[in-house]
Design an enzyme around this catalytic site. Structure first.
Site, PDB file in Angstrom:
ATOM      1  N   LYS A  12       3.773   7.070   1.427  1.00  0.00           N
ATOM      2  CA  LYS A  12       3.558   6.816  -0.003  1.00  0.00           C
ATOM      3  C   LYS A  12       2.540   7.804  -0.614  1.00  0.00           C
ATOM      4  O   LYS A  12       1.823   8.511   0.118  1.00  0.00           O
ATOM      5  CB  LYS A  12       3.084   5.373  -0.175  1.00  0.00           C
ATOM      6  CG  LYS A  12       4.172   4.315   0.122  1.00  0.00           C
ATOM      7  CD  LYS A  12       3.613   2.911  -0.093  1.00  0.00           C
ATOM      8  CE  LYS A  12       4.679   1.844   0.000  1.00  0.00           C
ATOM      9  NZ  LYS A  12       4.116   0.489  -0.273  1.00  0.00           N
ATOM     10  N   TYR A  52      12.899  -0.561  -5.780  1.00  0.00           N
ATOM     11  CA  TYR A  52      12.154  -1.808  -5.583  1.00  0.00           C
ATOM     12  C   TYR A  52      12.736  -2.960  -6.408  1.00  0.00           C
ATOM     13  O   TYR A  52      12.035  -3.927  -6.684  1.00  0.00           O
ATOM     14  CB  TYR A  52      10.681  -1.602  -5.931  1.00  0.00           C
ATOM     15  CG  TYR A  52       9.822  -1.095  -4.787  1.00  0.00           C
ATOM     16  CD1 TYR A  52       9.834  -1.713  -3.532  1.00  0.00           C
ATOM     17  CD2 TYR A  52       8.953  -0.019  -4.966  1.00  0.00           C
ATOM     18  CE1 TYR A  52       9.034  -1.269  -2.489  1.00  0.00           C
ATOM     19  CE2 TYR A  52       8.145   0.435  -3.923  1.00  0.00           C
ATOM     20  CZ  TYR A  52       8.192  -0.204  -2.685  1.00  0.00           C
ATOM     21  OH  TYR A  52       7.377   0.240  -1.660  1.00  0.00           O
ATOM     22  N   ARG A  88       8.244  -1.933  11.546  1.00  0.00           N
ATOM     23  CA  ARG A  88       7.464  -2.947  10.823  1.00  0.00           C
ATOM     24  C   ARG A  88       6.178  -3.291  11.603  1.00  0.00           C
ATOM     25  O   ARG A  88       5.118  -3.460  11.021  1.00  0.00           O
ATOM     26  CB  ARG A  88       8.302  -4.216  10.595  1.00  0.00           C
ATOM     27  CG  ARG A  88       9.459  -4.051   9.635  1.00  0.00           C
ATOM     28  CD  ARG A  88       9.056  -3.769   8.211  1.00  0.00           C
ATOM     29  NE  ARG A  88       8.214  -4.785   7.630  1.00  0.00           N
ATOM     30  CZ  ARG A  88       7.923  -4.863   6.327  1.00  0.00           C
ATOM     31  NH1 ARG A  88       8.412  -3.959   5.462  1.00  0.00           N
ATOM     32  NH2 ARG A  88       7.143  -5.798   5.873  1.00  0.00           N
ATOM     33  N   THR A  94       1.292  -6.040   5.093  1.00  0.00           N
ATOM     34  CA  THR A  94       1.305  -5.413   3.766  1.00  0.00           C
ATOM     35  C   THR A  94      -0.110  -5.130   3.269  1.00  0.00           C
ATOM     36  O   THR A  94      -0.383  -4.071   2.691  1.00  0.00           O
ATOM     37  CB  THR A  94       2.033  -6.342   2.761  1.00  0.00           C
ATOM     38  OG1 THR A  94       3.325  -6.664   3.287  1.00  0.00           O
ATOM     39  CG2 THR A  94       2.181  -5.665   1.413  1.00  0.00           C
ATOM     40  N   ASN A 115      -0.880   1.120   0.295  1.00  0.00           N
ATOM     41  CA  ASN A 115      -0.863   0.777   1.719  1.00  0.00           C
ATOM     42  C   ASN A 115      -0.104   1.792   2.576  1.00  0.00           C
ATOM     43  O   ASN A 115       0.399   1.471   3.645  1.00  0.00           O
ATOM     44  CB  ASN A 115      -0.362  -0.652   1.923  1.00  0.00           C
ATOM     45  CG  ASN A 115       1.030  -0.847   1.368  1.00  0.00           C
ATOM     46  OD1 ASN A 115       1.680   0.105   0.944  1.00  0.00           O
ATOM     47  ND2 ASN A 115       1.509  -2.070   1.382  1.00  0.00           N
ATOM     48  N   HIS A 118       5.981   2.684   3.542  1.00  0.00           N
ATOM     49  CA  HIS A 118       7.034   1.691   3.340  1.00  0.00           C
ATOM     50  C   HIS A 118       7.917   1.696   4.574  1.00  0.00           C
ATOM     51  O   HIS A 118       8.129   2.739   5.192  1.00  0.00           O
ATOM     52  CB  HIS A 118       7.898   2.056   2.117  1.00  0.00           C
ATOM     53  CG  HIS A 118       9.182   1.262   2.073  1.00  0.00           C
ATOM     54  ND1 HIS A 118       9.259   0.015   1.512  1.00  0.00           N
ATOM     55  CD2 HIS A 118      10.420   1.531   2.579  1.00  0.00           C
ATOM     56  CE1 HIS A 118      10.491  -0.453   1.672  1.00  0.00           C
ATOM     57  NE2 HIS A 118      11.218   0.450   2.302  1.00  0.00           N
ATOM     58  N   GLU A 129      18.772   1.364   2.032  1.00  0.00           N
ATOM     59  CA  GLU A 129      17.676   2.259   1.645  1.00  0.00           C
ATOM     60  C   GLU A 129      17.928   3.698   2.122  1.00  0.00           C
ATOM     61  O   GLU A 129      17.577   4.651   1.407  1.00  0.00           O
ATOM     62  CB  GLU A 129      16.359   1.726   2.212  1.00  0.00           C
ATOM     63  CG  GLU A 129      15.931   0.426   1.537  1.00  0.00           C
ATOM     64  CD  GLU A 129      14.613  -0.141   2.048  1.00  0.00           C
ATOM     65  OE1 GLU A 129      14.161  -1.150   1.477  1.00  0.00           O
ATOM     66  OE2 GLU A 129      14.028   0.416   2.998  1.00  0.00           O
TER      67      GLU A 129
HETATM   68  N1  UDP Z   1       2.535  -4.966  -3.284  1.00  0.00           N
HETATM   69  C1  UDP Z   1       1.500  -5.057  -4.179  1.00  0.00           C
HETATM   70  N2  UDP Z   1       0.879  -6.280  -4.369  1.00  0.00           N
HETATM   71  C2  UDP Z   1       1.263  -7.391  -3.678  1.00  0.00           C
HETATM   72  C3  UDP Z   1       2.321  -7.295  -2.770  1.00  0.00           C
HETATM   73  C4  UDP Z   1       2.945  -6.061  -2.585  1.00  0.00           C
HETATM   74  O1  UDP Z   1       1.131  -4.086  -4.810  1.00  0.00           O
HETATM   75  O2  UDP Z   1       0.661  -8.460  -3.874  1.00  0.00           O
HETATM   76  C5  UDP Z   1       3.199  -3.679  -3.096  1.00  0.00           C
HETATM   77  C6  UDP Z   1       2.818  -2.995  -1.785  1.00  0.00           C
HETATM   78  O3  UDP Z   1       2.743  -1.588  -2.013  1.00  0.00           O
HETATM   79  C7  UDP Z   1       3.983  -3.333  -0.886  1.00  0.00           C
HETATM   80  C8  UDP Z   1       5.150  -3.291  -1.868  1.00  0.00           C
HETATM   81  O4  UDP Z   1       4.610  -3.863  -3.058  1.00  0.00           O
HETATM   82  O5  UDP Z   1       4.108  -2.414   0.168  1.00  0.00           O
HETATM   83  C9  UDP Z   1       6.372  -4.070  -1.456  1.00  0.00           C
HETATM   84  O6  UDP Z   1       5.983  -5.394  -1.152  1.00  0.00           O
HETATM   85  P1  UDP Z   1       6.554  -6.129   0.136  1.00  0.00           P
HETATM   86  O7  UDP Z   1       6.199  -7.568   0.030  1.00  0.00           O
HETATM   87  O8  UDP Z   1       7.999  -5.780   0.313  1.00  0.00           O
HETATM   88  O9  UDP Z   1       5.664  -5.508   1.319  1.00  0.00           O
HETATM   89  P2  UDP Z   1       6.054  -4.507   2.506  1.00  0.00           P
HETATM   90  O10 UDP Z   1       7.486  -4.779   2.883  1.00  0.00           O
HETATM   91  O11 UDP Z   1       5.856  -3.109   1.971  1.00  0.00           O
HETATM   92  O12 UDP Z   1       5.091  -4.843   3.603  1.00  0.00           O
HETATM   93 MG    MG Z   2       9.196  -4.917   1.735  1.00  0.00          MG
END
Ligand code: UDP
Ligand code: MG
Length: 136
Positions: A12, A52, A88, A94, A115, A118, A129
Site C-alpha cells: 500500500k 473496495y 493472511r 488489520t 497498514n 492488502h 482480485e
Molecule cells: N480499514 C480502516 N478502518 C477500519 C477497518 C479497515 O481504515 O476500521 C481499512 C484498512 O486499510 C483495511 C481495509 O480498510 O486493510 C480493508 O478492511 P478489511 O476489514 O478488509 O481488512 P483487511 O482484510 O485488509 O485485513
Molecule cells: Mg479485507
C-alpha cells in the site's frame, strides 16, 4: 498433496512511500511465496472504489479509497501451497497494534488504515482480485 494457490497482495502507499517495497518482497520470498506477476501503479479513486466495493457501506470507505489512490502501490500475484491463508497469517491483523510478532503489519504497519499490505481473504476473492488487476 499439492494445494497450489495464487493470491493478490498489494504493498500500500504508506509502504511504497517509506521505500519498504524490497524488504516486504523479501519477507514474502523467505516465506516461500513466488511473485509470479507484479506491477507498480497509481490508482484513480474510482478504481479504488471498485476494488473496495465490498466495504462501500462502512464508515471508513471514503477515506480508504482516498488513501489507496493517494500514491503508488505495488500489486502482486503470490503463489505457493495454501497461499491465501498463509498470506493472511503473514500479514497479521488489520490493526497493526493487534498483529502478532513476526507479521508484516506488526513490523511495518503504522495504523489500522495505513497498514502496509492488502491480501485476498478467500480463494474466490483472490481470483476476482487477480482478475481486477491483471486481466486484459
Ligand atoms: N480499514 C480502516 N478502518 C477500519 C477497518 C479497515 O481504515 O476500521 C481499512 C484498512 O486499510 C483495511 C481495509 O480498510 O486493510 C480493508 O478492511 P478489511 O476489514 O478488509 O481488512 P483487511 O482484510 O485488509 O485485513
Ligand atoms: Mg479485507
Amino acid at each position: 498433496m499439492s494445494n497450489l494457490e495464487q493470491t493478490l497482495s498489494i504493498i500500500k502507499p504508506d509502504a511504497v512511500e517509506r521505500n519498504l517495497e524490497d524488504k516486504i518482497k523479501t519477507v514474502f520470498k523467505n516465506e516461500g511465496f513466488k511473485i509470479v506477476k507484479e506491477k507498480k501503479i497509481k490508482l484513480e479513486k474510482k478504481d479504488a472504489e471498485k476494488f473496495y466495493k465490498v466495504h462501500e457501506t462502512k464508515p471508513f470507505y471514503n477515506d480508504l479509497c482516498e488513501y489507496l489512490s493517494s500514491g503508488p502501490i505495488v500489486v502482486m500475484v503470490l503463489e505457493k501451497n495454501g497461499a491465501v491463508l498463509d498470506n493472511r497469517k503473514l500479514m497479521g491483523a488489520t490493526d497493526p497494534k493487534k498483529a502478532e510478532d513476526g507479521t508484516i503489519r506488526k513490523e511495518f504497519g503504522l495504523s489500522i488504515d495505513k497498514n502496509t499490505v492488502h491480501g485476498s481473504d478467500s480463494l474466490d476473492n483472490a481470483k476476482v482480485e487477480i482478475d481486477f488487476f491483471f486481466a486484459h
